[in-house]
Enzyme design. Structure first.
Site, PDB file in Angstrom:
ATOM      1  N   LYS A  22     -35.494 -68.022 -10.215  1.00 40.89           N
ATOM      2  CA  LYS A  22     -35.499 -66.881 -11.123  1.00 40.89           C
ATOM      3  C   LYS A  22     -34.841 -65.647 -10.492  1.00 40.89           C
ATOM      4  O   LYS A  22     -34.557 -65.639  -9.296  1.00 40.89           O
ATOM      5  CB  LYS A  22     -36.942 -66.576 -11.537  1.00 40.89           C
ATOM      6  CG  LYS A  22     -37.584 -67.699 -12.341  1.00 40.89           C
ATOM      7  CD  LYS A  22     -39.011 -67.362 -12.707  1.00 40.89           C
ATOM      8  CE  LYS A  22     -39.666 -68.448 -13.529  1.00 40.89           C
ATOM      9  NZ  LYS A  22     -41.042 -68.090 -13.920  1.00 40.89           N
ATOM     10  N   TYR A  81     -37.320 -70.445 -23.751  1.00 40.61           N
ATOM     11  CA  TYR A  81     -38.763 -70.170 -23.723  1.00 40.61           C
ATOM     12  C   TYR A  81     -39.374 -70.077 -25.120  1.00 40.61           C
ATOM     13  O   TYR A  81     -40.453 -69.519 -25.284  1.00 40.61           O
ATOM     14  CB  TYR A  81     -39.034 -68.887 -22.933  1.00 40.61           C
ATOM     15  CG  TYR A  81     -38.838 -69.066 -21.446  1.00 40.61           C
ATOM     16  CD1 TYR A  81     -39.747 -69.812 -20.698  1.00 40.61           C
ATOM     17  CD2 TYR A  81     -37.758 -68.497 -20.790  1.00 40.61           C
ATOM     18  CE1 TYR A  81     -39.571 -69.988 -19.333  1.00 40.61           C
ATOM     19  CE2 TYR A  81     -37.581 -68.669 -19.429  1.00 40.61           C
ATOM     20  CZ  TYR A  81     -38.495 -69.416 -18.701  1.00 40.61           C
ATOM     21  OH  TYR A  81     -38.323 -69.588 -17.346  1.00 40.61           O
ATOM     22  N   PHE A 141     -46.745 -62.388 -23.634  1.00 37.46           N
ATOM     23  CA  PHE A 141     -45.833 -62.147 -22.513  1.00 37.46           C
ATOM     24  C   PHE A 141     -44.389 -62.530 -22.812  1.00 37.46           C
ATOM     25  O   PHE A 141     -43.508 -62.337 -21.970  1.00 37.46           O
ATOM     26  CB  PHE A 141     -46.319 -62.889 -21.256  1.00 37.46           C
ATOM     27  CG  PHE A 141     -46.405 -64.384 -21.424  1.00 37.46           C
ATOM     28  CD1 PHE A 141     -45.269 -65.187 -21.310  1.00 37.46           C
ATOM     29  CD2 PHE A 141     -47.618 -64.992 -21.677  1.00 37.46           C
ATOM     30  CE1 PHE A 141     -45.352 -66.563 -21.451  1.00 37.46           C
ATOM     31  CE2 PHE A 141     -47.713 -66.375 -21.822  1.00 37.46           C
ATOM     32  CZ  PHE A 141     -46.568 -67.160 -21.704  1.00 37.46           C
ATOM     33  N   ARG A 153     -43.368 -79.608  -9.028  1.00 44.03           N
ATOM     34  CA  ARG A 153     -44.484 -78.713  -9.325  1.00 44.03           C
ATOM     35  C   ARG A 153     -45.371 -78.513  -8.089  1.00 44.03           C
ATOM     36  O   ARG A 153     -45.867 -77.425  -7.844  1.00 44.03           O
ATOM     37  CB  ARG A 153     -45.274 -79.230 -10.524  1.00 44.03           C
ATOM     38  CG  ARG A 153     -44.357 -79.220 -11.781  1.00 44.03           C
ATOM     39  CD  ARG A 153     -45.058 -79.312 -13.066  1.00 44.03           C
ATOM     40  NE  ARG A 153     -45.932 -78.207 -13.355  1.00 44.03           N
ATOM     41  CZ  ARG A 153     -45.549 -77.018 -13.823  1.00 44.03           C
ATOM     42  NH1 ARG A 153     -44.258 -76.750 -13.983  1.00 44.03           N
ATOM     43  NH2 ARG A 153     -46.437 -76.095 -14.109  1.00 44.03           N
ATOM     44  N   THR A 156     -48.663 -71.401 -10.807  1.00 45.06           N
ATOM     45  CA  THR A 156     -47.912 -70.337 -11.484  1.00 45.06           C
ATOM     46  C   THR A 156     -48.267 -68.962 -10.926  1.00 45.06           C
ATOM     47  O   THR A 156     -47.391 -68.128 -10.713  1.00 45.06           O
ATOM     48  CB  THR A 156     -48.200 -70.380 -12.998  1.00 45.06           C
ATOM     49  OG1 THR A 156     -47.848 -71.675 -13.484  1.00 45.06           O
ATOM     50  CG2 THR A 156     -47.386 -69.343 -13.737  1.00 45.06           C
ATOM     51  N   ARG A 187     -44.078 -70.527  -4.284  1.00 46.73           N
ATOM     52  CA  ARG A 187     -44.666 -69.340  -4.914  1.00 46.73           C
ATOM     53  C   ARG A 187     -45.596 -68.589  -3.959  1.00 46.73           C
ATOM     54  O   ARG A 187     -45.622 -67.365  -3.965  1.00 46.73           O
ATOM     55  CB  ARG A 187     -45.373 -69.722  -6.204  1.00 46.73           C
ATOM     56  CG  ARG A 187     -44.363 -70.080  -7.303  1.00 46.73           C
ATOM     57  CD  ARG A 187     -45.040 -70.523  -8.561  1.00 46.73           C
ATOM     58  NE  ARG A 187     -44.094 -70.694  -9.658  1.00 46.73           N
ATOM     59  CZ  ARG A 187     -44.269 -71.535 -10.644  1.00 46.73           C
ATOM     60  NH1 ARG A 187     -45.359 -72.293 -10.704  1.00 46.73           N
ATOM     61  NH2 ARG A 187     -43.377 -71.641 -11.607  1.00 46.73           N
ATOM     62  N   ASN A 230     -42.531 -64.975 -10.287  1.00 42.92           N
ATOM     63  CA  ASN A 230     -43.016 -66.073  -9.461  1.00 42.92           C
ATOM     64  C   ASN A 230     -41.929 -66.994  -8.927  1.00 42.92           C
ATOM     65  O   ASN A 230     -42.164 -68.140  -8.601  1.00 42.92           O
ATOM     66  CB  ASN A 230     -44.119 -66.850 -10.188  1.00 42.92           C
ATOM     67  CG  ASN A 230     -43.646 -67.501 -11.467  1.00 42.92           C
ATOM     68  OD1 ASN A 230     -42.466 -67.493 -11.795  1.00 42.92           O
ATOM     69  ND2 ASN A 230     -44.584 -68.072 -12.200  1.00 42.92           N
ATOM     70  N   HIS A 236     -39.030 -71.795 -11.655  1.00 43.49           N
ATOM     71  CA  HIS A 236     -39.508 -72.501 -12.840  1.00 43.49           C
ATOM     72  C   HIS A 236     -39.277 -73.979 -12.589  1.00 43.49           C
ATOM     73  O   HIS A 236     -38.282 -74.372 -11.982  1.00 43.49           O
ATOM     74  CB  HIS A 236     -38.712 -72.088 -14.093  1.00 43.49           C
ATOM     75  CG  HIS A 236     -38.907 -73.031 -15.245  1.00 43.49           C
ATOM     76  ND1 HIS A 236     -39.915 -72.868 -16.158  1.00 43.49           N
ATOM     77  CD2 HIS A 236     -38.245 -74.165 -15.593  1.00 43.49           C
ATOM     78  CE1 HIS A 236     -39.862 -73.860 -17.045  1.00 43.49           C
ATOM     79  NE2 HIS A 236     -38.847 -74.653 -16.718  1.00 43.49           N
ATOM     80  N   GLU A 271     -35.341 -79.759 -21.193  1.00 45.67           N
ATOM     81  CA  GLU A 271     -34.890 -78.599 -20.426  1.00 45.67           C
ATOM     82  C   GLU A 271     -33.574 -78.867 -19.706  1.00 45.67           C
ATOM     83  O   GLU A 271     -32.690 -78.001 -19.679  1.00 45.67           O
ATOM     84  CB  GLU A 271     -35.972 -78.180 -19.426  1.00 45.67           C
ATOM     85  CG  GLU A 271     -37.181 -77.599 -20.093  1.00 45.67           C
ATOM     86  CD  GLU A 271     -38.251 -77.116 -19.131  1.00 45.67           C
ATOM     87  OE1 GLU A 271     -39.220 -76.510 -19.604  1.00 45.67           O
ATOM     88  OE2 GLU A 271     -38.116 -77.317 -17.894  1.00 45.67           O
TER      89      GLU A 271
END
Length: 145
Positions: A11, A51, A59, A87, A93, A104, A114, A117, A128
């Site tokens: 990100k 998203y 949010f 993950r 998260t 993270r 964070n 993704h 995705e």
């Protein structure tokens, strides 16, 4: 375990911090290979589309604003159990709840910034990945045991 593909995004906060190489190294060290990768500046429409599942959440607007605030690194990672492994490497998260040694925990600022993704299921990974990468842009990797 089957070879899978998953989407990973570094990100804007991760790109800004200059940790692209460190993040990719963590994936590679755990057996996930980038088979497609590119730097991109997401448009508002791209971020909203990606998203869209969160559109009704409070949010959503902040998430779209953040994801369009700077460049991101889009990647397709491939490996055994890639979705779950990605993950695990990313961590929870909320970085305050992430395990030590996860991306993270080590690099994220807060739950909103964070750093990374990752797809949350094999089914979503396919959706995705195809959102950002046509199949022709994904390069096969020969796995050596």
């Amino acid at each position: 375990m089957a070879i899978e593909r998953t989407l990973s995004i570094i990100k804007p906060d991760g790109v800004e911090k200059g940790i692209i190489g460190k993040v990719i190294a963590r994936f590679e060290e755990k057996g996930l290979k980038p088979v497609a990768i590119r730097l991109a500046q997401l448009s508002k429409a791209e971020a909203e589309g990606f998203y869209a599942v969160h559109k009704a959440r409070p949010f959503f607007a902040d998430l779209v604003k953040f994801m369009t605030s700077g460049p991101v690194v889009l990647m397709v990672l491939e490996g055994e159990g890639a979705v779950a492994k990605n993950r695990e490497i990313m961590g929870a998260t909320d970085p305050a709840k992430a395990a030590p040694g996860t991306i993270r925990k080590d690099f994220a600022t807060n739950i909103e910034k964070n750093t990374v993704h990752g797809s949350d299921s094999p089914e979503n990974a396919k959706i995705e990945v195809s959102y950002f990468f046509p199949e022709v842009q994904i390069h096969a990797y020969e796995w050596k045991k």
